[in-house]
Write an enzyme that holds these catalytic residues in place. Structure first.
Site, short mmCIF file in Angstrom:
data_model
loop_
_atom_site.label_atom_id
_atom_site.label_comp_id
_atom_site.label_asym_id
_atom_site.label_seq_id
_atom_site.Cartn_x
_atom_site.Cartn_y
_atom_site.Cartn_z
N LEU A 81 0.92 -1.28 0.00
CA LEU A 81 0.17 -0.02 -0.07
C LEU A 81 0.97 1.25 -0.09
CD1 LEU A 81 -2.79 1.12 0.08
CD2 LEU A 81 -2.51 1.14 2.59
N TYR A 82 1.94 1.18 0.64
CA TYR A 82 2.70 2.48 0.83
C TYR A 82 3.09 2.65 -0.82
CZ TYR A 82 7.23 4.56 0.85
OH TYR A 82 8.45 5.59 0.65
#
Length: 347
Positions: free
Chosen positions: A163-164
């Site tokens: 997700l980063y």
């Protein structure tokens, strides 16, 4: 590219550096202050890692008489806009973000708040302000499942593994949309594994150093065979400084039928900024052991979720447009980090 740097065109206007108490933000702010530039630092001083380390960086910046600090969170849209409207920075360098690949596995909302909502607030402030160039941090993590080496900004990056990485890719796409719609000059920098003095405690070099000096084992993933394009912080700060001067212009030859993701018919640009020489983690540990004068006790672990086998930056575009590419090898950079660590922590 514009012929005149915004810092030369508007020498009396400040530069806004977000994430100024963070690792890269601190060094970029120091670099600019060393030139005699006026810098406004913004940071929320969150507790993702040791706040005292952030405060120590901030204290050094506050020793400069041309530095002002605003403790703000980028999610505070009204306050961010008011700051930009009032200060009228010529350039915004957005280095504030929720960092860390592994933390995103357990705290996803922090990444959307800081990296998506926060970045939108920066774009809106730049849109309505008088900002001449927005330079923002992206990451090598956007390359995700790519295996073609070296990683090039001309390659598609459609398969992030965390997700980063997805939020940082979202930043690139958001920046392009604002550049296209509102003519904002934006440059994104994909950083590759930055290390050095005043570094982040959640990064491998910092974790290894602390463990070895404490007589504790270090966690070595995938047998130490993972390769990373380690980038020394002084090189990174110099690269950011060079890019500030290179305001992107629309590329009239950009072809929508064969689109390069790195540029556009809008004033938009992406660069890799990394060492260009991947190093195995096992070699990093050897260099660190030499610098510390101690051997590491190793705890061998499998590869972690979200990790990639190797990273390597193609930095030719950065070299071509700015005349600069990072050059510091780990044999020089790691001892510099160890020297700082020993002094700062009194080891």
């Amino acid at each position: 590219m514009a012929a005149v740097s915004p810092l030369d065109e508007f020498p009396d206007r400040p530069i806004l550096v977000t994430g100024a108490a963070g690792f890269i933000g601190y060094h970029v702010a120091e670099r600019l202050l060393g030139e005699g530039r006026a810098v406004i630092g913004l940071d929320n001083l969150n507790a993702y890692y040791d706040v005292e380390l952030k405060k120590a960086r901030l204290k050094r910046l506050q020793a400069h008489n041309r530095f002002d600090f605003a403790q703000l969170d980028l999610v505070q849209a009204g306050e961010v806009k008011a700051l930009v409207d009032g200060a009228k920075p010529a350039v915004v360098v957005n280095l504030a973000a929720q960092a860390g690949v592994r933390y995103s596995l357990t705290n996803p909302h922090a990444y959307v708040d800081a990296n998506v909502t926060g970045f939108l607030n920066i774009l809106e402030a730049c849109r309505h302000g008088e900002v001449k160039h927005l330079v923002y941090a992206s990451t090598s993590s956007v390359y995700g499942a790519n295996t073609e080496m070296p990683f090039s900004t001309d390659d598609p990056v459609d398969h992030p593994l965390t997700l980063y990485a997805a939020t940082k890719r979202a930043n690139e796409l958001m920046a392009h949309s604002y550049s296209h719609l509102f003519g904002i000059a934006v440059t994104g920098l994909r950083f590759f594994t930055v290390y050095g003095p005043w570094g982040r405690p959640d990064m491998a070099l910092f974790l290894f150093t602390r463990a070895i000096l404490s007589g504790k084992p270090i966690d070595v993933f995938a047998g130490g065979e993972l390769e990373r394009d380690f980038s020394y912080i002084d090189d990174i700060a110099e690269g950011v400084r060079r890019v500030i001067d290179r305001v992107p212009a629309a590329n009239p030859e950009w072809d929508a039928a064969q689109p390069s993701p790195a540029q556009s018919s809008a004033p938009f640009r992406l660069y890799n900024i990394g060492g260009g020489r991947p190093v195995k983690v096992s070699r990093l540990i050897e260099v660190l052991e030499e610098a510390l004068g101690r051997k590491a006790e190793k705890r061998m672990l499998p590869m972690q979720p979200g990790d990639v086998v190797a990273t390597r930056a193609d930095t030719e575009a950065l070299r071509r447009d700015t005349g600069f590419a990072p050059m510091t090898p780990i044999e020089v950079g790691v001892p510099q980090f160890v020297s700082w660590y020993r002094k700062f922590y009194g080891v």
